[in-house]
Design an enzyme around this catalytic site. Structure first.
Site, PDB file in Angstrom:
ATOM      1  N   LYS A 184       0.898  -1.155   0.000  1.00  0.00           N
ATOM      2  CA  LYS A 184       0.000   0.000   0.000  1.00  0.00           C
ATOM      3  C   LYS A 184       0.939   1.208   0.000  1.00  0.00           C
ATOM      4  CE  LYS A 184      -2.226   3.551   1.906  1.00  0.00           C
ATOM      5  NZ  LYS A 184      -2.113   4.390   0.698  1.00  0.00           N
ATOM      6  N   HIS A 185       1.125   1.784  -1.156  1.00  0.00           N
ATOM      7  CA  HIS A 185       2.062   2.895  -1.258  1.00  0.00           C
ATOM      8  C   HIS A 185       1.329   4.198  -0.926  1.00  0.00           C
ATOM      9  CE1 HIS A 185       5.899   4.470  -2.071  1.00  0.00           C
ATOM     10  NE2 HIS A 185       6.235   3.707  -3.094  1.00  0.00           N
ATOM     11  N   GLY A 231       6.665   5.629   7.783  1.00  0.00           N
ATOM     12  CA  GLY A 231       5.863   6.836   7.636  1.00  0.00           C
ATOM     13  C   GLY A 231       5.816   7.612   8.932  1.00  0.00           C
ATOM     14  N   GLU A 262       9.014   2.007  10.938  1.00  0.00           N
ATOM     15  CA  GLU A 262      10.107   2.951  10.644  1.00  0.00           C
ATOM     16  C   GLU A 262       9.463   4.327  10.573  1.00  0.00           C
ATOM     17  OE1 GLU A 262      13.172   2.280  10.484  1.00  0.00           O
ATOM     18  OE2 GLU A 262      13.395   0.186   9.912  1.00  0.00           O
ATOM     19  N   LEU A 263       9.595   5.100  11.639  1.00  0.00           N
ATOM     20  CA  LEU A 263       8.827   6.353  11.694  1.00  0.00           C
ATOM     21  C   LEU A 263       9.736   7.574  11.545  1.00  0.00           C
ATOM     22  CD1 LEU A 263       6.387   5.142  14.488  1.00  0.00           C
ATOM     23  CD2 LEU A 263       6.218   4.846  12.011  1.00  0.00           C
ATOM     24  N   CYS A 309      13.781  10.945   6.403  1.00  0.00           N
ATOM     25  CA  CYS A 309      13.654  10.646   7.841  1.00  0.00           C
ATOM     26  C   CYS A 309      15.008  10.798   8.522  1.00  0.00           C
ATOM     27  CB  CYS A 309      13.105   9.249   8.035  1.00  0.00           C
ATOM     28  SG  CYS A 309      14.012   7.998   7.125  1.00  0.00           S
ATOM     29  N   GLU A 362       9.859  17.005  14.026  1.00  0.00           N
ATOM     30  CA  GLU A 362      10.452  16.731  12.718  1.00  0.00           C
ATOM     31  C   GLU A 362       9.952  17.778  11.723  1.00  0.00           C
ATOM     32  OE1 GLU A 362       9.032  13.182  10.635  1.00  0.00           O
ATOM     33  OE2 GLU A 362      11.072  12.931   9.893  1.00  0.00           O
TER      34      GLU A 362
HETATM   35  P1  NAP Z   1       2.346   9.192   6.351  1.00  0.00           P
HETATM   36  O1  NAP Z   1       1.360  10.231   6.141  1.00  0.00           O
HETATM   37  O2  NAP Z   1       2.346   8.438   7.620  1.00  0.00           O
HETATM   38  O3  NAP Z   1       2.183   8.156   5.127  1.00  0.00           O
HETATM   39  C1  NAP Z   1       2.963   7.002   5.012  1.00  0.00           C
HETATM   40  C2  NAP Z   1       2.090   5.871   4.518  1.00  0.00           C
HETATM   41  O4  NAP Z   1       1.141   5.554   5.527  1.00  0.00           O
HETATM   42  C3  NAP Z   1       1.286   6.215   3.275  1.00  0.00           C
HETATM   43  O5  NAP Z   1       1.167   5.071   2.476  1.00  0.00           O
HETATM   44  C4  NAP Z   1      -0.054   6.615   3.843  1.00  0.00           C
HETATM   45  O6  NAP Z   1      -1.113   6.464   2.928  1.00  0.00           O
HETATM   46  C5  NAP Z   1      -0.184   5.647   4.994  1.00  0.00           C
HETATM   47  N1  NAP Z   1      -1.026   6.090   6.084  1.00  0.00           N
HETATM   48  C6  NAP Z   1      -1.215   7.338   6.555  1.00  0.00           C
HETATM   49  N2  NAP Z   1      -2.043   7.322   7.611  1.00  0.00           N
HETATM   50  C7  NAP Z   1      -2.385   6.039   7.810  1.00  0.00           C
HETATM   51  C8  NAP Z   1      -3.220   5.370   8.756  1.00  0.00           C
HETATM   52  N3  NAP Z   1      -3.857   6.029   9.712  1.00  0.00           N
HETATM   53  N4  NAP Z   1      -3.345   4.042   8.670  1.00  0.00           N
HETATM   54  C9  NAP Z   1      -2.708   3.344   7.707  1.00  0.00           C
HETATM   55  N5  NAP Z   1      -1.916   3.920   6.790  1.00  0.00           N
HETATM   56  C10 NAP Z   1      -1.747   5.242   6.848  1.00  0.00           C
HETATM   57  O7  NAP Z   1       3.826   9.705   6.190  1.00  0.00           O
HETATM   58  P2  NAP Z   1       4.376  10.655   5.066  1.00  0.00           P
HETATM   59  O8  NAP Z   1       4.066  12.043   5.444  1.00  0.00           O
HETATM   60  O9  NAP Z   1       3.962  10.185   3.732  1.00  0.00           O
HETATM   61  O10 NAP Z   1       5.932  10.350   5.171  1.00  0.00           O
HETATM   62  C11 NAP Z   1       6.763  11.119   5.924  1.00  0.00           C
HETATM   63  C12 NAP Z   1       7.046  10.486   7.259  1.00  0.00           C
HETATM   64  O11 NAP Z   1       7.659   9.214   7.051  1.00  0.00           O
HETATM   65  C13 NAP Z   1       8.035  11.289   8.041  1.00  0.00           C
HETATM   66  O12 NAP Z   1       7.670  11.309   9.382  1.00  0.00           O
HETATM   67  C14 NAP Z   1       9.334  10.497   7.850  1.00  0.00           C
HETATM   68  O13 NAP Z   1      10.306  10.721   8.810  1.00  0.00           O
HETATM   69  C15 NAP Z   1       8.845   9.112   7.838  1.00  0.00           C
HETATM   70  N6  NAP Z   1       9.826   8.231   7.202  1.00  0.00           N
HETATM   71  C16 NAP Z   1      10.493   7.340   7.989  1.00  0.00           C
HETATM   72  C17 NAP Z   1      11.472   6.524   7.438  1.00  0.00           C
HETATM   73  C18 NAP Z   1      12.222   5.538   8.270  1.00  0.00           C
HETATM   74  O14 NAP Z   1      12.865   4.660   7.702  1.00  0.00           O
HETATM   75  N7  NAP Z   1      12.198   5.609   9.588  1.00  0.00           N
HETATM   76  C19 NAP Z   1      11.753   6.609   6.079  1.00  0.00           C
HETATM   77  C20 NAP Z   1      11.049   7.533   5.318  1.00  0.00           C
HETATM   78  C21 NAP Z   1      10.072   8.324   5.893  1.00  0.00           C
HETATM   79  P3  NAP Z   1      -1.779   7.735   2.204  1.00  0.00           P
HETATM   80  O15 NAP Z   1      -0.721   8.356   1.379  1.00  0.00           O
HETATM   81  O16 NAP Z   1      -2.859   7.120   1.390  1.00  0.00           O
HETATM   82  O17 NAP Z   1      -2.270   8.629   3.288  1.00  0.00           O
END
Ligand code: NAP
Length: 459
Positions: free
Chosen positions: A154-155, A206, A228-229, A262, A364
């Site tokens: 699920k991207h 995410g 991995e947040l 991240c 962040e």
């Molecule tokens: P995000 O909003 O959490 O989205 C990530 C993924 O989760 C997307 O596929 C999103 O789908 C899905 N998602 C969002 N809310 C959800 C929920 N309540 N239940 C299930 N799935 C859900 O994060 P983002 O803003 O795209 O990415 C940035 C974040 O990722 C930053 O905090 C960054 O630090 C973190 N990150 C961490 C790492 C690591 O390795 N630790 C690497 C890269 C990024 P939708 O797009 O359909 O909403």
């Protein structure tokens, strides 16, 4: 609900896809479960050959994959090509090492023979972010598939083209139908998939709220998760450091991927002896960065991936400034008059004198915004480095052995880089502590996350 691919540099809608119906999701789950029953029995040699082919596809078509990533989420084109190459690396790494990582381990006990066997868990759902639209997926998929699991992706909703392209790479590499499938679904459908008994485990990369949601659903279902947040990585510079290298690396570490990584360095903690010089030179370097079209190879910083991300970043900066932070440069949108006028561009920004209650102090900031801090010595540096709920990466620059030892021991993070920039590497484990998540990706730790560690005892 339609899922759209929008060029963040121009606002142009590139392509729109219908999200899957309930019936289509059901079909894919069925196919995944059915495929697992066969796929788990494939030999390592077979999986290796397929994974090597996936790597070859990534390498030979890296330019077209790079173009797609850049158009879809705005990363500079050269970095996108490097991302495709790195995906090939992780595929080859696990193709070469999976069998060794998962070989039976003999243990001497009172049995005639006792050993540990590693077996695949089944269907694993990967919920992935847009910032490294290929890398995040491949670093999950390569070990998971090599271990005999099957994957569902699920991207993020803003990168559907990347999501479909990855599925196609595995299909062309020869992986059986159903071993890696993309689900074009919104996040509201994730719960249903996680609760499905055919899904054995999940991984999410995410934000913290998304991680909490997936972990709590899986907790109720008693299913394994890896999270991995986010991160708010410290970058500490001490007086003995190689100042010039630390400075140029600091700029790169904050602005990589348009500041949306991240493990980007986010808080620069600099010893008072060198702080003034560091501040002056860092600001000069940030001002010189070229903001513009990510398809242009000369561009340093492209647009933020979505308008919402731009708005969120603006809000965090405004709140920090209202709380008392000083703007050294930037802190506003970058306005173009040409075809980039509707792009999500933000000026490279540096903030200093940041009070404790400001978002820039500990949260962040996902964009090209650096927070600078002056400290009196190593104790204060470590205290400040740890003054965040996150614990993903960290970097410290020093040439004093005693200082290095203290940073390595005392910084609360999943990794510490001394005199270098935090980066992931297939050979080393990657992950966080505190609210940055749990579990590890990459190395042999990564491939052992989604396996049954089975004890075998025979007499
Ligand atoms: P995000 O909003 O959490 O989205 C990530 C993924 O989760 C997307 O596929 C999103 O789908 C899905 N998602 C969002 N809310 C959800 C929920 N309540 N239940 C299930 N799935 C859900 O994060 P983002 O803003 O795209 O990415 C940035 C974040 O990722 C930053 O905090 C960054 O630090 C973190 N990150 C961490 C790492 C690591 O390795 N630790 C690497 C890269 C990024 P939708 O797009 O359909 O909403």
């Amino acid at each position: 609900m339609p899922i759209s691919s929008i060029n963040p540099a121009t606002g142009e809608v590139l392509q729109t896809f219908e999200s899957l119906t309930e019936h289509q999701v059901e079909e894919k789950l069925n196919r995944a479960a059915k495929t697992f029953r066969e796929y788990r029995r494939t030999a390592f040699s077979e999986r290796t050959a397929m994974m090597q082919r996936a790597a070859t596809i990534l390498e030979s078509e890296k330019k077209s994959f790079a173009r797609m990533m850049t158009l879809e989420m705005g990363k500079p084109i050269n970095a996108a090509a490097q991302e495709a190459e790195k995906c090939a690396w992780v595929c080859r790494h696990y193709a070469d090492n999976a069998e060794r990582h998962l070989a039976d381990e003999a243990v001497e006990t009172n049995a005639t023979k006792s050993y540990i066997r590693f077996q695949p868990l089944g269907v694993v759902l990967a919920v992935m972010p847009w910032n490294f639209p290929f890398w995040q997926v491949f670093r999950f998929a390569a070990p998971a598939l090599m271990a005999g699991n099957v994957g569902l992706l699920k991207h993020a909703s803003n990168v559907p083209q990347s999501a479909l392209a990855i599925e196609e790479i595995f299909r062309r590499a020869g992986f059986p139908e159903g071993s890696f499938q993309t689900l074009l679904i919104g996040s509201e459908t994730v719960q249903k998939v996680l609760e499905d008994p055919r899904v054995a485990a999940a991984t999410l990369t995410g934000s913290e709220p998304a991680g909490r949601s997936v972990a709590s659903i899986c907790g109720k279902q008693i299913k394994k998760t890896v999270l991995e947040l986010g991160g708010s990585d410290p970058f500490i510079v001490m007086p003995s450091a190689d100042f010039e290298t630390a400075l140029s690396t600091a700029v790169k570490a904050r602005t990589i991927n348009n500041g949306q990584s991240c493990i980007a360095a986010k808080r620069f903690i600099v010893h008072q002896q060198i702080y003034d010089e560091f501040e002056k030179r860092f600001v000069e370097a940030m001002k010189k960065l070229r903001v513009g079209d990510p398809m242009d190879e000369r561009t340093d910083i492209g647009p933020l991936a979505t308008e919402q991300i731009l708005k969120d970043l603006e809000e965090q900066v405004k709140t920090s400034v209202a709380a008392g932070a000083k703007i050294l440069t930037g802190a506003e949108r970058f306005e173009f008059k040409d075809e980039l006028a509707r792009g999500n561009f933000y000026k490279p920004t540096v903030l200093a004198d940041i009070p404790k209650d400001a978002p820039a102090y500990r949260d962040e900031l996902f964009g090209p915004v650096a927070s600078l801090f002056r400290v009196s010595g190593i104790d204060e540096a470590i205290e400040l480095a740890n003054a965040t709920t996150f614990g993903l990466g960290s970097a410290a620059w020093t040439n004093e052995a005693e200082e290095s030892a203290r940073f390595i021991d005392e910084i609360e993070a999943g990794c510490v880089f001394i005199n270098g920039m935090v980066a992931s590497d297939p050979r080393l484990p990657f992950g966080g502590v505190k609210h940055s998540g749990y579990g590890r990706e990459l190395s042999y730790f990564g491939i052992r996350e989604f396996v049954n560690i089975k004890t075998v005892w025979t007499n």
